[in-house]
Design an enzyme around this catalytic site. Structure first.
Site, PDB file in Angstrom:
ATOM      1  N   HIS A 475      41.090  17.266 -32.026  1.00 46.98           N
ATOM      2  CA  HIS A 475      41.218  18.727 -31.958  1.00 46.98           C
ATOM      3  C   HIS A 475      42.463  19.135 -31.159  1.00 46.98           C
ATOM      4  CE1 HIS A 475      39.346  22.861 -31.602  1.00 46.98           C
ATOM      5  NE2 HIS A 475      40.196  22.889 -30.584  1.00 46.98           N
ATOM      6  N   GLU A 476      42.575  18.610 -29.943  1.00 47.99           N
ATOM      7  CA  GLU A 476      43.702  18.992 -29.090  1.00 47.99           C
ATOM      8  C   GLU A 476      45.025  18.503 -29.684  1.00 47.99           C
ATOM      9  OE1 GLU A 476      43.155  21.207 -27.033  1.00 47.99           O
ATOM     10  OE2 GLU A 476      40.979  20.983 -26.927  1.00 47.99           O
ATOM     11  N   HIS A 479      46.285  21.107 -32.070  1.00 45.74           N
ATOM     12  CA  HIS A 479      47.007  22.195 -31.386  1.00 45.74           C
ATOM     13  C   HIS A 479      48.418  21.735 -31.018  1.00 45.74           C
ATOM     14  CE1 HIS A 479      43.841  25.125 -31.046  1.00 45.74           C
ATOM     15  NE2 HIS A 479      43.063  24.379 -30.300  1.00 45.74           N
ATOM     16  N   HIS A 482      50.805  21.790 -33.878  1.00 46.02           N
ATOM     17  CA  HIS A 482      51.183  23.175 -34.196  1.00 46.02           C
ATOM     18  C   HIS A 482      52.409  23.572 -33.374  1.00 46.02           C
ATOM     19  CE1 HIS A 482      49.262  27.397 -35.158  1.00 46.02           C
ATOM     20  NE2 HIS A 482      50.335  27.161 -35.873  1.00 46.02           N
TER      21      HIS A 482
END
Ligand code: ZN
Length: 686
Positions: A475-476, A479, A482
């Site tokens: 998940h991290e 980010h 991105h």
């Protein structure tokens, strides 16, 4: 005089020189420089305004301060100390005040409007047009266009909201802490796992209950204490007492939040009205993907319809299961029975224990598998710099360079995965420097970090992660990509600086690779034997994922709907019995129990512990899930490691940041609007 380390611009940050005593001089200097630049814009000749000397100049004016302050906040998160906290708190008011003053600077606003009305501005396209529109909207939503009296009222409202929401959250905290349950008969702990008992015994000793010879056990309403008791405790009376404690939180004097809720809702409605909106929900959602609170509500009700049948079936199934197990006549469960019997049913249905997966997730293997995935899907080459060759804030921190297929250095990042006392809880990604396209046609690398509090290595054995921890790492990392893959000329529009209901798409989509056989085999290998997860364990893990998905979904729907209705129809909750009005509005989404449980409205800190926070934004959890479940179907259909789909995801989503409307970005990637069914299909509800 040498530059303050917080203001240095070198790509490799001088962590060992970023010390508490440098915070005050560094931030003071950054504030002064930023003010000089803002003043220069505000005193421009109105006839000489250009994009560069207004909007772009404003972007640059705050960048040095933003980067310097980012270093301070990051240090506080990973290497807190009394001196650093003091330095941070000493500078925080000045930094907050500086940012708050910008949209209220009338001369500055006049220059921005003068440029935005020019022919030059009307001809702007692409990211520059987007930046102009976003900046104007920021100023307007902060009250820049209001007459003086209304602006003064808006500031009063803001100040009162800050106080009331602070009191709301203090009430929840104090009421939670005011309750405890002391047990001195070990027989009453039957069923509670060892880790839960041990924590309760330690908690009792700390508060002076029990002795080593005659131990006692203390339970509180904090989740880590409450959860093992409610899920596994066989003593129904203990569970009933704990439920009563929770049900009363912030509902009784001196901690009753009811009057605060009414006042907060009224102030938010007034704020929206001053700014020209029908309701607070519309003010919050206008610039998010949903665009209006009504559209967010319609979305939530759509998911609700999809989950209804499964929800009702699961409620009946649990009632029948309890009746069969106890020999009693079927009927409504008590609220303190729900978690307990659901866990028994889960065990009976799947016999699945998360702990069985840990040996397959040694940390190093998970990380190298994740990098392999990033290489196959996104064409990235990630290499670690030798420890000791890069300045870091703690010896455990690792530093990586990221290159793309063309060999360009697109960015670097720090990774800090295990708990320390000086580090805050949870897992997070942040950015330190924003690169991207440069005015001379080149490209500067980005710099970011990912942090977590994952299970540490013990006794020379590798760190073995839970499946949930593996998902968090992925998940991290989403980010982080991105940010690192951003190709946005305006730094403040890069990467994760996107609408609240869009920002979790890149992160949550990564979690999907933790559930597919083919991708799991890349990184899930037994730490001793190197074997992949056995087929039968894998299928139990997949089946358990959808266990009681209808109830889990309906719970999120319940909170999202409550949040939206409170802000859409604030007037209806202004007088009379608040709890009854809230319950009536969301009755169909609550698991029927006897006695009924109160709603969470008086302890709903997501939406009431901050002037805005998640208010009118709780729906974003489900919204983002639809986006990522839907987007991931392209990988399921075209290949889990499809370079083509990965390339398009980079092109249309990851590289674009907030340079375009997120609905447009999503449509370019999928060729259509998001399909809520994707979420229902994945959850097994379709
Ligand atoms: Zn996230």
């Amino acid at each position: 005089m040498s530059e303050n380390p917080f203001l240095e611009t070198a790509f490799e940050l001088p962590w060992s020189r970023l010390t508490a005593d440098q915070v005050r001089p560094g931030i003071t200097e950054a504030l002064a420089r930023a003010q000089v630049e803002v003043d220069a814009i505000a005193t421009l000749d109105l006839g000489a305004v250009t994009f560069e000397n207004t909007f772009l100049a404003l972007e640059h004016a705050t960048e040095t301060l933003g980067v310097a302050w980012g270093k301070v906040s990051n240090l506080q998160s990973v290497a807190d100390s009394p001196a650093l906290r003091e330095a941070h708190n000493a500078m925080l008011p000045a930094v907050s005040a500086f940012y708050a003053r910008i949209p209220l600077n009338a001369a500055l606003w006049e220059r921005l409007k003068a440029y935005s009305g020019s022919d030059d501005a009307k001809a702007l396209t692409g990211v520059r047009r987007r930046f102009l529109e976003e900046t104007l909207a920021d100023f307007r939503q902060s009250g820049a266009d209001l007459p003086a009296d209304k602006r003064a009222r808006l500031e009063e409202i803001q100040a009162e909201l800050s106080q009331l929401t602070q009191r709301y959250s203090e009430n929840v905290l104090d009421a939670t802490n005011a309750w405890q349950l002391i047990v001195d008969d070990p027989a009453r702990l039957a069923g509670i796992p060892e880790r839960g008992r041990e924590a309760a015994r330690r908690a009792a000793r700390q508060k002076g209950f029990g002795t080593d010879e005659r131990p006692a056990w203390r339970f509180s309403l904090q989740a880590p204490s409450l959860e093992p008791l409610m899920t596994y405790g066989e003593d129904a009376d203990l569970r009933r007492m704990a439920w009563q404690g929770t049900a009363r939180v912030s509902g009784l004097a001196p901690y009753d939040n009811t009057p605060l809720i009414r006042r907060i809702l009224a102030l938010r409605a007034e704020k929206a009205s001053i700014l020209g909106y029908q309701n607070f929900g519309d003010l919050v959602t206008e610039r998010r993907m949903a665009k209006s609170a009504g559209a967010a509500l319609a979305f939530i009700e759509d998911i609700e319809r999809g989950a209804r049948a499964a929800f009702e079936r699961e409620c009946a199934e649990l009632e029948a299961f309890k009746a069969a197990q106890t020999g009693a006549a079927p009927g409504r469960l008590a609220p303190w029975d729900l978690a307990f019997w659901a866990e028994r049913l889960r065990k009976a249905s799947y016999d699945f224990d998360d702990e069985a997966l840990r040996p397959y997730f040694p940390m190093d293997r998970v990380i190298s598998g994740l990098f392999e995935l990033a290489s196959r899907v996104f064409g990235l080459r990630i290499t670690e710099r030798a420890p000791g060759t890069v300045d870091v804030w703690h010896p455990e921190v690792r530093f990586y360079d990221v290159h793309d297929r063309q060999g360009r250095h697109i960015g670097s990042f720090y990774a800090d995965w295990h708990p320390r006392e000086s580090k805050r809880g949870g897992a997070w990604m942040n950015y330190l420097l924003t690169g991207g396209p440069t005015p001379d046609g080149g490209r500067a690398p980005h710099l970011g970090l990912i942090c977590g509090n994952m299970t540490p290595p013990v006794d020379g054995k590798p760190a073995l992660l839970s499946h949930r921890e593996v998902e968090t790492v992925f998940h991290e990392f989403g980010h982080l990509l991105h940010h690192l893959l951003g190709e946005v000329e305006i730094h403040s529009l890069n990467g994760v600086n996107v609408a609240w209901d869009f920002v979790e798409l890149p992160s949550q989509i990564m979690e999907n690779w933790c559930w597919e056989r083919e991708s799991l085999d890349l990184f899930a290998r037994h730490h001793e034997t190197g074997q992949p997860i056995p087929e039968e364990l894998f299928s139990r893990m997949r089946a358990a994922r959808q266990f009681r998905a209808g109830c889990a979904t309906m719970r999120q729907i319940q909170f999202a709907k409550m949040d939206l209705l409170l802000h859409l129809r604030a007037g209806e909750f202004g007088a009379g019995d608040l709890e009854a009005a809230v319950r009536a509005a969301i009755a169909d989404t609550i698991v029927p129990t006897e006695p009924p449980s109160p709603t969470i409205v008086r302890r709903f800190t997501h939406i009431f512990a901050d002037p805005v926070g998640y208010a009118s934004g709780y729906y974003s959890y489900k919204w983002a899930e639809v986006l990522e479940a839907d987007a991931f179907t392209r990988f399921l259909n075209e290949g889990l490691f499809s370079e083509r789909v990965g390339g398009e995801f980079v092109e249309h989503v990851l590289s674009k940041g907030n340079s375009e409307d997120p609905a447009v970005l999503f449509r370019r990637f999928m060729g259509r609007d998001p399909d809520p069914k994707a979420l229902l299909v994945r959850a097994g509800l379709a």
